[in-house]
Design a protein around this motif. Structure first.
Motif, PDB file in Angstrom:
ATOM      1  N   UNK A  86       0.832  -1.203   0.000  1.00 18.45           N
ATOM      2  CA  UNK A  86       0.000   0.000   0.000  1.00 18.45           C
ATOM      3  C   UNK A  86       0.866   1.252   0.000  1.00 18.45           C
TER       4      UNK A  86
ATOM      5  N   UNK B  91       1.105  15.738  -1.046  1.00 24.01           N
ATOM      6  CA  UNK B  91       2.462  15.692  -0.511  1.00 24.01           C
ATOM      7  C   UNK B  91       3.444  16.477  -1.359  1.00 24.01           C
TER       8      UNK B  91
ATOM      9  N   UNK C 279       0.469   4.207   1.150  1.00 22.96           N
ATOM     10  CA  UNK C 279       0.607   4.991   2.383  1.00 22.96           C
ATOM     11  C   UNK C 279       1.782   4.500   3.216  1.00 22.96           C
ATOM     12  N   UNK C 280       2.116   3.252   3.038  1.00 22.06           N
ATOM     13  CA  UNK C 280       3.178   2.689   3.867  1.00 22.06           C
ATOM     14  C   UNK C 280       4.546   3.216   3.479  1.00 22.06           C
ATOM     15  N   UNK C 281       4.805   3.378   2.184  1.00 27.63           N
ATOM     16  CA  UNK C 281       6.140   3.834   1.824  1.00 27.63           C
ATOM     17  C   UNK C 281       6.165   5.260   1.303  1.00 27.63           C
ATOM     18  N   UNK C 282       5.075   5.996   1.492  1.00 28.91           N
ATOM     19  CA  UNK C 282       5.048   7.331   0.918  1.00 28.91           C
ATOM     20  C   UNK C 282       6.038   8.275   1.582  1.00 28.91           C
ATOM     21  N   UNK C 283       6.335   8.045   2.863  1.00 26.96           N
ATOM     22  CA  UNK C 283       7.292   8.941   3.504  1.00 26.96           C
ATOM     23  C   UNK C 283       8.731   8.649   3.062  1.00 26.96           C
ATOM     24  N   UNK C 284       9.197   7.418   3.087  1.00 26.78           N
ATOM     25  CA  UNK C 284      10.545   7.182   2.553  1.00 26.78           C
ATOM     26  C   UNK C 284      10.673   7.689   1.119  1.00 26.78           C
ATOM     27  N   UNK C 285       9.595   7.524   0.339  1.00 27.70           N
ATOM     28  CA  UNK C 285       9.633   7.996  -1.029  1.00 27.70           C
ATOM     29  C   UNK C 285       9.703   9.517  -1.069  1.00 27.70           C
ATOM     30  N   UNK C 286       8.979  10.148  -0.162  1.00 28.31           N
ATOM     31  CA  UNK C 286       8.998  11.606  -0.115  1.00 28.31           C
ATOM     32  C   UNK C 286      10.386  12.111   0.232  1.00 28.31           C
ATOM     33  N   UNK C 287      11.022  11.463   1.170  1.00 30.87           N
ATOM     34  CA  UNK C 287      12.371  11.862   1.545  1.00 30.87           C
ATOM     35  C   UNK C 287      13.308  11.700   0.352  1.00 30.87           C
ATOM     36  N   UNK C 288      13.151  10.587  -0.371  1.00 25.38           N
ATOM     37  CA  UNK C 288      13.979  10.356  -1.556  1.00 25.38           C
ATOM     38  C   UNK C 288      13.754  11.445  -2.599  1.00 25.38           C
TER      39      UNK C 288
END
Lengths: 302, 296, 445
Positions: B139, B235, B141-150
Motif C-alpha cells: 500500500x 504531498x 501509504x506505507x512507503x510514501x514517507x521514505x519515497x517523499x524523503x527520496x
C-alpha cells in the motif's frame, strides 16, 4: 511490410539477441521503477524491523513489531475486515464488470453513452461518491431504506451507521464504483476474441451461454487473470473509499489494513510498527497473486 | 480446447469485432433491455446528479434533511466564483499536463517493458516480473514517507516532475500490456523476424497495432487515476502554482468552515474533461485490432 | 502596514526617529537604504540585518489570523519579515508538515494546531526549546504550561479557544423560553431543549444541535467530571455524559448522530440557518458565523453566548470548559543566524499587542485582559450583552488533550468508542468496556 531492419539482426545468435532485446526493452521502465518505487519499498521493508518515529533515526528491534501484531486486537480486526471486504468485493466486481463488458460490447447506437455512464462512478470525485451514498444509506430518511420499507421490510439495516451493516454498505459502493474500471479492461480483452470462433460455434449449434463458456471465457483467460490479480490486490489495499465513507467506523467495523497502517504511522507516530503491518499485507497479497498465477499456469500453456 | 487463438492465419484475419452475430432479437426484448439500461444508467448517475445540484446551491443548503433536489435559490454564480475566487484554470492546466504525460509515459515504457517480458527470453524473467507485480501489493501509504524523503533529496519534490516520477513507471502498465502481448501468437513474430524485422520494428509494427484497445484502456485508466489523485499532489505539489484540481479544491475545506458548494462546482467541472475524452475515445476501446497488412 | 512604512520613508525625520528610538533599520522595506540624517548616525544601537523567516500556515486567503500576526509583528520590528507558506488545513496539515520535517524541508516556524499532535513534534525533536521566551510572559497569557515538557517549554500559544453555548435569542423568544442565565447545569440544558422542541420544534428544526466530534461529549467529560483522566485507561466517568446525550437524541430534541453523519450536516448551517436554537461549539465559530452573515450564507438574528452547562453549581463563578490552544514553534533546523528573530516573534505573539490585533478579527487570543475584551466586543455583530462578555472573559479552560505519548492512541480508541455509542450500535457500557480493554491491549509504553 518489410524494411525495418534492426542493426543487430544478422550479427547475433537468436537467443542472445532475444535476451538482449528483452533487457533493453525493460530498461526504461525498470530504471524508473527501481529508483523511484522499488527503493522506497525496500526501505519500508527494512523499517518493519525497527522502531521509527520518522523524525530521527530508527532503532532496530528485530521481530518485535511482528510479535506485537500477533497480539494486537485492532490488527486482527483490520485483517478480518480486509478479508471480509475482499471476499465479497472480488466476485461481485468480477461478475459485474464482465457482465457490463459483455453487455456493452457492441457497436449499437447509444452503447457509447452507456459505456460512459458505466465508467462515471470511477471518474466522479470520491468525496462526492461517499457523501451521496451515505445519504442514500441514511437509515431514517435515506432513499434505500424508504424503498425497503415500501416493499415490506419493517426494520431495514442501519448501513453505514451500524456495525453489522457498514461493511456490506462499503462493499456495495466499492463494486458500484469499480465495475466500470474493470469493464474497460474486459472490453479490451473481448476484442482479442476472433470473430470466426463465434461463427464456428454458432454453426455447431451452440447457444449464447455455450458460446460464452466455450469461446469467450477461454479466449479472455489472460484478461480474466489480470483482472483477478489486480482486483485482489486492490481489494486487499482498499483505503480511500473506506476513509471517506466511514473512516473505519462505526467503532472499528470498517477498519481495514491500509487504514490501520496509515493511523499507526501518521496518528500514533509509529512508522516502524505500521511498516510491519504493511509487510504482512504485502505477503498476503503476494501469496494470493502467486496462487492465482500457479492456478492459471496449470490451465494455459504459457 | 486450447485457449489461445490457434493459427497465425486466423489471428491475422481478425476483423472488427463487436458482439458475435446474434440471431435477431424481438423488438419488445430490445426495448425492454434499453429501458433497463436507462434505469440502471439513472441509478448510476445519481451521485453525479447530486453533485450538479449541489454545485448550484449555497453552501449551507448543500446538506439538509431532507435533501433538496431542486436548488432554491439557484446559485449560478458558483460557476463564476470558482474561476474568480480560485485558480481553477491553472489547476485544470496542471492536471491536464500531468495526466497526459503520465498516461503517455506509462503506455510507452509499460508497453516496451511488456514486450521484453512477454516475447523476450532471458533467465529470471518470471521472477523479475513477479517482483514487479509484487510491488503493486504494497500500500502506498506505507512507503510514501521514505519515497517523499527520496524525492526531496532528488530535488523533485514540489515540482510537477514528482507526480510524473510517482506514476509513470509503475508495474500496472507493464502487467496490463504483457497480458495482451501474451495473446499475440509467437508464430507471427517469428515470421516477422524471418522477414527481417528487428525487435524494435516488431514492437512498433506488430505489437502496438495489435493491442490498440489495451493501449487505449491503459492510457485512459492512467489518465483518470492521475486526474483524481489526491494524496500524491497533497504531498508533492505545495506551491499553489502547481496545484492540481483535487488539491486546489481542498483549499475550500477550511479549518472551521468548508465551502461545500464550491467544492461540488469544482468536482463537476473536474469530471467533464475526462467524460468527454472517454466518450470521444470510445471507438478505440472496441475498435478492431487493425489489420496491418503483414503478409500471411 | 507596508503603506505606513513607506510614508515613514517619505519623511526623513520619521526615519531618523525610527532609527534612534527602536534601533531598527528601514532597509527591510525598500532595497535602497536611505542616507540617515546627520546626527542619526551617532545612534548607539547597531542597525540589525534584515531577516526573512518562513512560517507554515494554512489557507492564507480565508484565514486572516496569520497575516494579522505577522503584519503586526513586522510593524513593530520592520527588519524582520515573516513569509507565510501555504499548507492545507485539517488533518492534511499534519500529513504535509510531518513529511516536510522528515525530509528536512520544513519552514523556520510552524503552527501547532492542537495539543494532540504537539507531543509528536516535541518528542521527535522537531521543536526548539523556547523556555527563555516563555519566561518573559506573565499571568495574562494562558496556556503556556501546556507546552512544557520536563520543565522546558517548546512552543508559545497565541490563541486559546474555549467552548461556549451559542443560543438563538429570536428562537427562544418565539418559544417563550428564558435565555440561559449563565448558571445552567446539564439538566437545565436538556430541560430547555425540551421546552424549545415542544414549542417550536418540528420538521427540520430542533431545540439543540450537537455536532459529531468526539470532543462534543468527551471534551466536557474530561474537563468537568471528577477524576477524569483519559490516560488512566478508566473511562467510566464518561458514562453519565453519554447517557444524557443519548437521552436527548432519543427524545428527539436534537438531530440523531446517524442522521447528522449520513447527511453530513454542518454546525454552521444548523445554527446559522436557524435549524437549532442552541449549539455548543468552540469560540472560533463567532468569527465564522459573522463572516457567513456577511456573505449571506447564514441568517442574521439575535444571538448570544453563554457558559457551557456545568456539572453542578459549584463552578458557576468560573465555568469549566475545554479547548486546545494553538501555538507556534521553531524548527530546530533553522539557520542559527535567524534564531533570535524567530524567538522575538514568539515573544510577541502571546502579548497584549498581538492579542488586541487578534481580537480585532474575532479570534480569542491566549492573552486576556480588559483591553482585549473590549476590542473583541467592539466588533460589529458580536453580541454585547453582559452574559456574553462574562462568557468571553471568565472561564476555566482545560486542555482538550493532555500532552503525553499515549494521547494520540487513546484519542483514537475513544474516537471509535464515540462512534460506536452515538450510532447506537453498541451500548454505553459495552463500548466503554471495549475501549478500556483496547487501552490495556494497545496503549503500551
Amino acid at each position: 511490410m518489410s524494411g525495418v531492419v534492426a542493426p543487430w539482426r544478422a550479427s547475433r545468435a537468436p537467443r542472445a539477441r532475444r535476451t538482449l532485446a528483452g533487457l533493453t526493452f525493460i530498461l526504461p521502465n525498470f530504471i524508473g521503477f527501481a529508483v523511484l518505487t522499488l527503493w522506497p519499498v525496500l526501505v519500508l521493508f527494512y523499517m518493519a524491523f525497527t522502531k521509527w518515529n520518522i523524525f530521527g533515526g530508527s532503532e532496530w528491534v528485530g521481530l518485535d513489531n511482528f510479535a506485537r501484531l500477533v497480539g494486537d486486537r485492532s490488527f486482527h480486526k483490520a485483517l478480518f475486515n480486509t478479508l471480509y471486504y475482499s471476499a465479497l468485493h472480488i466476485p461481485l466486481t468480477l461478475v459485474a464488470s464482465l457482465g457490463l463488458a459483455l453487455l456493452l460490447n457492441t457497436k449499437l447506437r447509444g452503447m457509447a453513452f452507456f459505456r460512459t455512464v458505466a465508467f462515471f462512478p470511477y471518474i466522479t470525485s470520491i468525496v462526492a461518491v461517499a457523501v451521496v451514498w451515505n445519504m442514500l444509506f441514511s437509515p431514517d430518511v435515506g432513499f434505500i431504506n424508504q424503498g425497503l420499507r415500501a416493499i415490506g421490510i419493517a426494520d431495514p439495516p442501519g448501513w453505514t451507521t451500524s456495525t453489522d451493516w457498514s461493511m456490506p454498505a462499503v462493499i456495495i459502493v466499492g463494486t458500484w464504483r469499480e465495475a466500470g474500471y474493470y469493464m474497460l479492461i474486459f472490453l479490451a480483452g473481448l476484442q482479442t476474441v476472433p470473430k470466426e470462433l463465434y461463427e464456428a460455434a454458432l454453426t455447431d449449434g451452440a447457444n449464447t451461454w455455450q458460446r460464452f463458456v466455450h469461446v469467450t471465457l477461454p479466449c479472455i483467460r489472460p484478461t480474466t487473470f489480470f483482472v483477478m490479480v489486480i482486483l485482489t490486490i486492490q481489494s486487499l489495499k482498499v483505503f480511500d473509499l473506506v476513509l471517506v465513507m466511514t473512516n473505519g467506523g462505526p467503532g472499528q467495523s470498517t477498519l481495514v489494513l491500509s487504514q490501520f497502517i496509515y493511523n499507526k504511522g501518521f496518528i500514533d507516530n509509529e512508522f516502524g510498527y505500521g511498516s510491519s503491518a504493511a509487510v504482512v499485507l504485502f505477503v498476503i497479497a503476494l501469496g494470493a497473486t502467486i496462487f492465482q498465477y500457479l492456478a492459471n499456469r496449470r490451465t494455459v500453456e504459457l | 480446447m486450447s485457449a489461445a487463438p490457434t493459427g497465425f492465419q486466423s489471428a491475422m484475419k481478425r476483423l472488427a469485432p463487436g458482439a458475435p452475430a446474434r440471431p435477431s432479437v424481438s423488438l419488445v426484448a430490445r426495448l425492454l433491455s434499453y429501458l433497463a439500461l436507462i434505469a440502471a444508467a439513472m441509478a448510476i448517475l445519481i451521485p453525479f446528479v447530486w453533485m450538479v445540484v449541489s454545485s448550484l446551491k449555497r453552501t449551507n443548503d448543500v446538506f439538509t434533511v431532507p435533501i433538496q433536489w431542486i436548488p432554491n435559490p439557484v446559485q449560478w454564480s458558483n460557476y463564476e466564483d470558482i474561476f474568480a475566487k480560485a485558480e481553477m484554470v491553472t489547476w485544470i492546466q496542471n492536471t491536464l499536463i500531468l495526466s497526459a504525460v503520465v498516461a503517455f509515459l506509462q503506455v510507452l515504457t509499460g508497453s516496451l517493458a511488456a514486450y521484453g517480458f512477454s516475447k523476450g527470453r532471458f533467465p529470471g524473467r518470471r521472477v523479475l516480473f513477479l517482483a514487479y507485480v509484487g510491488t503493486i501489493a504494497v500500500p502506498w501509504q506505507a512507503y510514501m514517507i521514505p519515497q517523499f524523503i527520496l524525492f526531496s533529496q532528488l530535488h523533485i519534490a514540489n515540482t510537477l516532475w514528482s507526480i510524473i516520477a510517482l506514476q509513470a513507471f509503475g508495474a500496472f502498465g507493464v502487467f496490463l500490456m504483457k497480458t495482451f502481448y501474451d495473446t499475440i501468437p509467437n508464430e507471427l513474430i517469428e515470421a516477422a523476424r524471418i522477414d527481417g524485422l528487428g525487435e524494435f520494428g516488431i514492437y512498433r509494427h506488430i505489437m502496438l497495432p495489435l493491442s490498440i484497445p489495451a493501449i487505449a484502456s491503459l492510457g485512459l485508466l492512467m489518465f483518470v487515476t492521475t486526474w483524481n489523485d489526491y494524496l500524491g499532489p497533497l504531498l508533492y505539489l505545495r506551491d499553489p502554482s502547481i496545484w492540481t484540481i483535487q488539491v486546489g479544491l481542498q483549499s475550500f475545506v477550511g479549518q472551521y468552515d468548508t465551502e461545500y458548494a464550491l467544492i461540488m462546482t469544482g468536482a463537476v467541472l473536474s469530471v467533464l474533461p475526462v467524460a468527454i475524452i472517454f466518450a470521444l475515445g470510445q471507438r478505440y476501446f472496441i475498435e478492431g485490432i487493425a489489420t496491418t497488412g503483414i503478409k500471411g | 502596514m507596508y503603506m505606513k512604512n513607506r510614508t515613514k520613508w517619505g519623511t526623513g525625520l520619521a526615519v531618523a526617529a525610527c532609527l534612534v528610538l527602536t534601533g531598527c533599520s528601514s532597509t527591510a522595506v525598500t532595497p535602497t537604504p536611505a542616507t540617515p540624517e546627520p546626527g542619526a548616525t551617532a545612534t548607539p544601537t547597531p542597525v540589525p540585518e534584515p531577516v526573512h523567516l518562513k512560517m507554515a500556515a494554512w489557507l492564507l486567503d480565508s484565514t486572516p489570523e496569520f497575516k494579522t500576526l505577522t503584519d503586526a509583528f513586522h510593524e513593530a520590528n520592520p527588519y524582520i519579515t515573516i513569509d507565510l507558506v501555504e499548507y492545507k488545513a485539517g488533518n492534511d496539515y499534519d500529513t504535509q508538515m510531518i513529511a516536510d520535517l522528515a525530509a528536512g524541508s520544513a519552514p523556520d516556524l510552524y503552527i501547532l494546531k492542537n495539543l494532540r499532535n504537539f507531543f509528536t513534534y516535541q518528542d521527535g525533536g522537531q521543536l526548539m526549546d523556547v523556555s527563555d521566551v516563555a519566561a518573559e510572559y506573565g499571568g495574562n497569557t494562558k496556556g503556556l504550561s501546556n507546552y512544557q515538557v520536563d520543565g522546558k517549554t517548546y512552543a508559545i500559544p497565541y490563541r486559546q479557544d474555549s467552548w461556549y453555548l451559542f443560543y438563538d435569542k429570536d428562537m427562544f423568544d418565539k418559544a417563550g423560553v428564558a435565555y440561559p442565565d449563565g448558571k445552567w447545569t446539564w439538566d437545565d440544558y436538556a430541560a430547555a431543549a425540551d421546552k424549545l422542541q415542544k414549542a417550536i420544534g418540528g420538521g427540520d428544526v430542533y431545540g439543540a444541535y450537537m455536532h459529531r466530534w468526539q470532543s462534543c461529549v468527551q471534551g466536557f467529560a474530561n474537563a468537568q467530571a471528577p477524576g477524569a483522566d483519559i490516560l488512566s485507561g478508566n473511562f467510566d466517568y464518561m458514562k453519565p455524559y453519554y447517557d444524557r446525550v443519548l437521552a436527548m437524541q432519543d427524545s428527539g430534541v436534537q438531530v440523531s448522530f446517524n442522521t447528522s453523519s449520513t447527511n453530513s450536516l454542518t454546525y454552521q448551517s444548523q445554527f446559522g440557518k436557524q435549524k437549532a436554537a442552541m449549539l455548543i461549539m468552540g469560540s472560533w465559530y463567532v468569527a465564522a458565523y459573522l463572516a457567513q452573515v456577511g456573505t449571506g450564507d447564514a441568517d442574521k438574528f439575535n444571538w448570544g453566548i453563554a457558559p457551557v452547562p456545568q456539572l453542578d453549581s459549584s463552578t458557576f463563578d468560573n465555568p469549566v470548559t475545554f479547548g486546545d490552544p494553538t501555538a507556534i514553534g521553531i524548527n530546530p533546523a533553522i539557520d542559527s543566524k535567524k534564531t533570535d528573530a524567530a524567538k522575538k516573534f514568539l515573544a510577541f505573539i502571546a502579548g497584549q499587542e498581538a492579542a488586541i490585533a487578534l481580537a480585532g478579527i474575532g479570534i480569542t487570543p491566549a492573552y486576556f485582559d480588559d483591553a482585549v475584551t473590549s476590542t473583541y466586543f467592539a466588533l460589529e455583530g458580536v453580541p454585547k450583552d453582559a452574559l456574553s462578555q462574562f462568557t468571553f472573559g471568565t472561564h476555566d479552560t482545560k486542555p482538550e488533550n493532555p500532552v503525553s505519548s499515549k494521547t494520540a492512541k487513546v484519542q483514537g480508541i475513544l474516537g471509535d468508542m464515540h462512534t460506536a455509542i452515538m450510532s447506537e450500535s453498541t451500548s454505553v457500557d459495552d463500548a466503554i468496556a471495549e475501549a478500556e480493554s483496547r487501552f490495556a491491549n494497545e496503549v503500551t509504553d
